[in-house]
Design a protein around this motif. Structure first.
Motif, short mmCIF file in Angstrom:
data_model
loop_
_atom_site.label_atom_id
_atom_site.label_comp_id
_atom_site.label_asym_id
_atom_site.label_seq_id
_atom_site.Cartn_x
_atom_site.Cartn_y
_atom_site.Cartn_z
N GLY A 98 0.82 -1.21 0.00
CA GLY A 98 0.00 0.00 0.00
C GLY A 98 0.85 1.25 0.00
N ALA A 99 0.16 2.40 0.07
CA ALA A 99 0.81 3.70 0.17
C ALA A 99 1.66 4.03 -1.05
N GLY A 100 1.17 3.69 -2.24
CA GLY A 100 1.89 4.05 -3.46
C GLY A 100 1.41 3.25 -4.65
N ASP A 101 1.98 3.58 -5.82
CA ASP A 101 1.62 2.89 -7.07
C ASP A 101 2.34 1.53 -7.13
N PRO A 120 -2.40 -5.45 -4.10
CA PRO A 120 -2.21 -4.06 -3.68
C PRO A 120 -3.45 -3.49 -2.99
N VAL A 121 -3.21 -2.50 -2.14
CA VAL A 121 -4.30 -1.71 -1.56
C VAL A 121 -4.57 -0.56 -2.53
N VAL A 122 -5.84 -0.38 -2.89
CA VAL A 122 -6.18 0.69 -3.84
C VAL A 122 -7.22 1.62 -3.22
N ALA A 126 -9.31 4.14 -10.38
CA ALA A 126 -8.25 4.19 -11.40
C ALA A 126 -7.07 3.30 -10.99
N LEU A 127 -6.69 3.37 -9.72
CA LEU A 127 -5.53 2.57 -9.30
C LEU A 127 -5.88 1.07 -9.30
N ALA A 128 -7.15 0.75 -9.05
CA ALA A 128 -7.58 -0.66 -9.09
C ALA A 128 -7.41 -1.22 -10.51
N ALA A 141 -9.73 -2.97 -1.57
CA ALA A 141 -10.36 -1.65 -1.71
C ALA A 141 -10.55 -1.13 -0.29
N GLU A 142 -9.67 -0.20 0.11
CA GLU A 142 -9.66 0.26 1.50
C GLU A 142 -10.27 1.65 1.61
N GLY A 143 -11.39 1.74 2.29
CA GLY A 143 -12.08 3.02 2.47
C GLY A 143 -11.42 3.88 3.53
N GLY A 147 -7.78 2.62 9.55
CA GLY A 147 -6.77 3.27 10.37
C GLY A 147 -5.49 3.51 9.60
N GLY A 148 -4.62 4.37 10.14
CA GLY A 148 -3.34 4.64 9.50
C GLY A 148 -3.48 5.48 8.25
N HIS A 149 -2.60 5.28 7.30
CA HIS A 149 -2.56 6.06 6.05
C HIS A 149 -3.78 5.70 5.20
N ILE A 150 -4.54 6.69 4.75
CA ILE A 150 -5.83 6.40 4.08
C ILE A 150 -6.02 7.23 2.82
O1 TUI Z 1 -0.62 1.78 3.95
C1 TUI Z 1 -1.66 1.78 4.56
N1 TUI Z 1 -1.73 2.13 5.86
C2 TUI Z 1 -0.67 2.59 6.60
S1 TUI Z 1 0.93 2.73 6.09
C3 TUI Z 1 1.37 3.37 7.53
S2 TUI Z 1 2.98 3.91 7.88
C4 TUI Z 1 2.76 5.52 7.44
N2 TUI Z 1 2.40 6.35 8.40
C5 TUI Z 1 2.21 7.65 8.11
C6 TUI Z 1 2.32 8.11 6.84
C7 TUI Z 1 2.64 7.25 5.84
C8 TUI Z 1 2.85 5.92 6.13
C9 TUI Z 1 0.30 3.46 8.36
N3 TUI Z 1 -0.82 3.01 7.81
N4 TUI Z 1 -2.82 1.40 3.98
C10 TUI Z 1 -2.87 1.13 2.58
C11 TUI Z 1 -3.15 2.35 1.81
N5 TUI Z 1 -2.62 2.60 0.65
N6 TUI Z 1 -3.94 3.37 2.19
C12 TUI Z 1 -3.92 4.29 1.17
C13 TUI Z 1 -3.07 3.78 0.22
C14 TUI Z 1 -2.68 4.35 -1.04
C15 TUI Z 1 -2.61 5.71 -1.22
C16 TUI Z 1 -2.21 6.21 -2.47
C17 TUI Z 1 -2.35 3.47 -2.07
C18 TUI Z 1 -1.96 3.98 -3.28
C19 TUI Z 1 -1.90 5.34 -3.48
O2 TUI Z 1 -1.53 5.73 -4.71
C20 TUI Z 1 -0.98 6.96 -4.94
C21 TUI Z 1 -0.23 6.83 -6.22
O3 TUI Z 1 1.01 6.86 -6.15
O4 TUI Z 1 -0.88 6.61 -7.25
#
Ligand code: TUI
Length: 332
Positions: A98-101, A120-122, A126-128, A141-143, A147-150
């Motif tokens: 998660g947290a990126g492409d 992947p988490v989307v 579009a990202l899905a 598919a995370e709404g 918790g955490g990064h959303i």
């Molecule tokens: O990753 C998570 N939850 C997390 S990671 C984390 S550690 C952290 N703490 C603070 C800031 C950053 C990281 C704590 N909780 N969930 C999966 C998730 N992925 N949520 C949202 C996304 C996401 C967001 C943008 C996935 C893809 C995305 O794409 C952007 C792009 O590059 O296209």
């Protein structure tokens, strides 16, 4: 595609379509193995681990369970490529990210092991689609309830949207903690669910007891989102740390250019180490107590096995209720 929980279980080689979120500082080998032993899919959260610690955690999980388990990687992590190499070397069967492409990392993992399942988490439709095009085996598919990064979209909108856009299985996450949430997710088109906060409040989770207590105590408006001002939204339980952080955020939105960039770095620095402080030291005032809105639905600490059994039992009960509702709808 028609959603199909049985098919998801076949792909992941699990008994119940319940996945445990791979949470940094929280999802250790012990928690992941407990979830896998109970018939779900346990996930080790690599977010806080240097590559060699991840390797030993994977080996520990192997000793604790014979069942499949996965590893989560955070794509923002500068160590991500070395973590993926460890995952391939240790022959882990499932990776969530998660947290990126995810596109380039899906390809990298599949080239190293064509059996590996990559999920992947989307946060958007579009990202899905992009994840499916690049070879993902399923998507989470995370709404924004999570918790955490959303992301921004609610589970209620994101899950049916993603389900109609991709033909791989969809796993719903964000706001789900019980049998009703599970049934609702399936009604929205998901084939399974991922739960994070619910599994923090489990006996096997190794976080500090204060963290579990904070989740049990949290009421419906006790989680807030920090970090919107710097495009890193993060859902946490409100406390002294978040009050101070939000004060700094109010100042930052007025800034521009280099001043904004400096303040942004300062804010990021201010948050460093806070999750460890909460999860390991149990500091519920100065730590970052990441938790989803579902904390409001969680009132007890249970063994992992009981969490999963209760969800499945409750789900069967609610499916019966829904069939009554179905009849009522047909009569209208
Ligand atoms: O990753 C998570 N939850 C997390 S990671 C984390 S550690 C952290 N703490 C603070 C800031 C950053 C990281 C704590 N909780 N969930 C999966 C998730 N992925 N949520 C949202 C996304 C996401 C967001 C943008 C996935 C893809 C995305 O794409 C952007 C792009 O590059 O296209």
């Amino acid at each position: 595609m028609q959603n199909n929980p049985g098919r998801l279980c076949e792909i992941l080689k699990i008994d119940y379509p319940i996945i445990q979120g791979g949470m940094a500082w929280v999802s250790t080998a012990e928690l992941a193995a407990a979830v896998s032993n109970a018939g779900g899919l346990g996930i080790i959260g690599s977010g806080n681990m240097p590559p060699e610690i991840l390797r030993s955690e994977i080996r520990k999980a192997r000793e604790l369970t014979k069942k499949p388990f996965g590893v989560n990687v955070i794509l923002l992590n500068p160590d991500v490529d070395r973590l993926l190499e460890v995952i391939l070397e240790e022959n882990v069967s499932v990776v969530t990210m998660g947290a990126g492409d995810p596109a380039s990392r899906i390809k990298f993992l599949k080239q190293g092991n064509n059996e590996i399942k990559v999920i992947p988490v989307v946060p958007t439709g579009a990202l899905a689609r992009r994840a499916e095009r690049n070879g993902a085996d399923a998507v989470i598919a995370e709404g924004t309830e999570a918790g955490g990064h959303i992301g921004d979209l609610s589970t209620m909108v994101l899950v049916p949207l993603v389900s109609s856009l991709v033909s791989i299985p969809v796993i719903a996450a964000g706001g789900i903690a019980d049998g009703r949430g599970f049934v609702a997710a399936l009604a929205l088109g998901a084939s399974g669910v991922q739960l994070g906060t619910r599994f923090i409040a489990s006996e096997e989770c190794t976080v500090h007891p204060n963290y579990k207590e904070a989740i049990i105590k949290a009421r419906d408006r006790d989680t807030i989102v920090t970090g919107r001002s710097i495009n890193l939204p993060c859902r946490v339980i409100r406390n002294e740390f978040t009050r101070e952080y939000q004060k700094k955020e109010k100042e930052i939105i007025l800034l521009e250019g280099e001043e904004f960039q400096n303040a942004r770095l300062e804010l990021e620095e201010y948050a460093i180490g806070r999750l460890r402080l909460a999860a390991k030291e149990g500091d519920m005032e100065q730590g970052s107590v990441m938790a989803g809105q579902s904390a409001a639905l969680i009132n007890d600490i249970k063994p992992v096995k009981q969490i999963i059994n209760d969800i499945m039992e409750e789900a069967q009960k609610y499916f019966k209720k829904i069939s009554h509702l179905g009849e009522a709808i047909l009569e209208i």
